[in-house]
Design a protein around this motif. Structure first.
Motif, PDB file in Angstrom:
ATOM      1  N   ILE A  81      17.911  -0.454  -5.407  1.00 33.51           N
ATOM      2  CA  ILE A  81      16.925  -1.182  -4.611  1.00 33.51           C
ATOM      3  C   ILE A  81      15.861  -1.690  -5.571  1.00 33.51           C
ATOM      4  CG2 ILE A  81      15.144  -1.022  -2.818  1.00 33.51           C
ATOM      5  CD1 ILE A  81      16.796   1.277  -1.603  1.00 33.51           C
ATOM      6  N   ARG A  82      15.544  -2.945  -5.426  1.00 38.85           N
ATOM      7  CA  ARG A  82      14.518  -3.590  -6.233  1.00 38.85           C
ATOM      8  C   ARG A  82      13.358  -3.908  -5.290  1.00 38.85           C
ATOM      9  NH1 ARG A  82      15.919  -7.899 -10.554  1.00 38.85           N
ATOM     10  NH2 ARG A  82      17.606  -6.439 -10.703  1.00 38.85           N
ATOM     11  N   ALA A  83      12.139  -3.664  -5.724  1.00 36.68           N
ATOM     12  CA  ALA A  83      10.959  -4.006  -4.936  1.00 36.68           C
ATOM     13  C   ALA A  83      10.328  -5.265  -5.519  1.00 36.68           C
ATOM     14  CB  ALA A  83       9.958  -2.863  -4.949  1.00 36.68           C
ATOM     15  N   GLN A  84      10.063  -6.214  -4.668  1.00 38.52           N
ATOM     16  CA  GLN A  84       9.471  -7.493  -5.072  1.00 38.52           C
ATOM     17  C   GLN A  84       8.076  -7.593  -4.470  1.00 38.52           C
ATOM     18  OE1 GLN A  84      11.119 -10.185  -6.716  1.00 38.52           O
ATOM     19  NE2 GLN A  84       9.456 -11.647  -6.500  1.00 38.52           N
ATOM     20  N   ILE A  85       7.071  -7.828  -5.312  1.00 36.77           N
ATOM     21  CA  ILE A  85       5.699  -8.012  -4.853  1.00 36.77           C
ATOM     22  C   ILE A  85       5.385  -9.502  -4.874  1.00 36.77           C
ATOM     23  CG2 ILE A  85       3.259  -7.559  -5.318  1.00 36.77           C
ATOM     24  CD1 ILE A  85       4.115  -4.912  -6.606  1.00 36.77           C
ATOM     25  N   GLU A  86       4.885 -10.014  -3.768  1.00 32.32           N
ATOM     26  CA  GLU A  86       4.548 -11.432  -3.649  1.00 32.32           C
ATOM     27  C   GLU A  86       3.249 -11.592  -2.869  1.00 32.32           C
ATOM     28  OE1 GLU A  86       5.868 -14.219  -4.853  1.00 32.32           O
ATOM     29  OE2 GLU A  86       7.578 -13.247  -5.806  1.00 32.32           O
ATOM     30  N   ALA A  87       2.724 -12.811  -2.928  1.00 31.82           N
ATOM     31  CA  ALA A  87       1.562 -13.223  -2.129  1.00 31.82           C
ATOM     32  C   ALA A  87       0.376 -12.275  -2.288  1.00 31.82           C
ATOM     33  CB  ALA A  87       1.955 -13.377  -0.656  1.00 31.82           C
ATOM     34  N   VAL A  88       0.075 -11.947  -3.523  1.00 32.25           N
ATOM     35  CA  VAL A  88      -1.056 -11.064  -3.819  1.00 32.25           C
ATOM     36  C   VAL A  88      -2.332 -11.891  -3.812  1.00 32.25           C
ATOM     37  CG1 VAL A  88      -2.077  -9.494  -5.499  1.00 32.25           C
ATOM     38  CG2 VAL A  88       0.420  -9.641  -5.292  1.00 32.25           C
ATOM     39  N   ARG A  89      -3.294 -11.462  -3.038  1.00 30.51           N
ATOM     40  CA  ARG A  89      -4.591 -12.126  -3.038  1.00 30.51           C
ATOM     41  C   ARG A  89      -5.683 -11.083  -2.817  1.00 30.51           C
ATOM     42  NH1 ARG A  89      -1.266 -15.479  -3.604  1.00 30.51           N
ATOM     43  NH2 ARG A  89      -1.354 -17.714  -3.205  1.00 30.51           N
ATOM     44  N   VAL A  90      -6.776 -11.266  -3.528  1.00 26.53           N
ATOM     45  CA  VAL A  90      -7.981 -10.469  -3.333  1.00 26.53           C
ATOM     46  C   VAL A  90      -9.120 -11.450  -3.095  1.00 26.53           C
ATOM     47  CG1 VAL A  90      -9.626  -8.875  -4.415  1.00 26.53           C
ATOM     48  CG2 VAL A  90      -7.163  -8.523  -4.715  1.00 26.53           C
ATOM     49  N   HIS A  91      -9.922 -11.177  -2.095  1.00 24.18           N
ATOM     50  CA  HIS A  91     -11.057 -12.043  -1.778  1.00 24.18           C
ATOM     51  C   HIS A  91     -11.910 -12.226  -3.025  1.00 24.18           C
ATOM     52  CE1 HIS A  91     -14.795 -13.473  -0.024  1.00 24.18           C
ATOM     53  NE2 HIS A  91     -14.111 -13.746   1.082  1.00 24.18           N
ATOM     54  N   ALA A 116      13.237   2.607  -4.880  1.00 23.67           N
ATOM     55  CA  ALA A 116      13.432   1.457  -5.765  1.00 23.67           C
ATOM     56  C   ALA A 116      13.469   1.925  -7.212  1.00 23.67           C
ATOM     57  CB  ALA A 116      12.314   0.441  -5.561  1.00 23.67           C
ATOM     58  N   HIS A 117      14.289   1.267  -8.016  1.00 27.55           N
ATOM     59  CA  HIS A 117      14.365   1.620  -9.432  1.00 27.55           C
ATOM     60  C   HIS A 117      13.519   0.689 -10.284  1.00 27.55           C
ATOM     61  CE1 HIS A 117      16.994  -1.619 -10.903  1.00 27.55           C
ATOM     62  NE2 HIS A 117      17.396  -1.630  -9.658  1.00 27.55           N
TER      63      HIS A 117
END
Length: 151
Positions: A81-91, A116-117
């Motif tokens: 299992i691969r984890a994908q991080i997207e749409a990161v936003r900080v005010h 996830a590996h």
């Protein structure tokens, strides 16, 4: 600071964050009322067990950050299992205060919990500060990413 799964009422705040930069303002349609397409997308995301859209709140319950974590099962790595991080936003008022760091710590821990590996992400080459931030978290630019826009 509290990190939690997003709920439907959070959608306008999330889209506002997504639209609040030079690249986001070109691709998002943030208006009041928010177009239905965003709520439809939220329903697809929230009903998919491999998707987690999260927000972080300040002490007043104001949403100050968001990211989407996707879990991708595949055959390589022995059915990993691969984890994908997207749409990161900080005010913008909360940047450089550890909010992004906390979001990523949460996401990485969540990826471990789901088995996830590896955790991966993409970032636009027009965002050098983001690239520097991700490298500071231990991400390496080990692969060359490519995209083909269909719309």
């Amino acid at each position: 600071m509290n990190i939690r799964l997003a709920v439907k009422k959070d959608v306008p705040d999330i889209v506002s964050l997504l639209a609040n930069d030079k690249l986001g303002e070109l691709r998002e349609d943030f208006q009041d009322p928010l177009p239905k397409k965003y709520y439809d997308a939220f329903e697809r995301i929230s009903s998919d067990p491999n998707q987690e859209l999260v927000v972080t709140e300040d002490e007043y319950k104001k949403i100050i950050g968001t990211l989407q974590l996707s879990f991708i099962p595949y055959l390589t790595y022995q059915g990993g299992i691969r984890a994908q991080i997207e749409a990161v936003r900080v005010h913008e008022r909360y940047r450089d205060q550890g909010v992004g760091q906390r979001l990523f710590e949460w996401a990485i821990q969540r990826a471990k919990e789901k088995g996830a590996h590896l955790v991966q992400l993409t970032t636009d080459k027009k965002r050098p500060k983001a690239l520097h931030f991700y490298k500071g978290l231990g991400f390496t630019d080990s692969h060359e990413g490519m995209k083909l826009h269909l719309v």
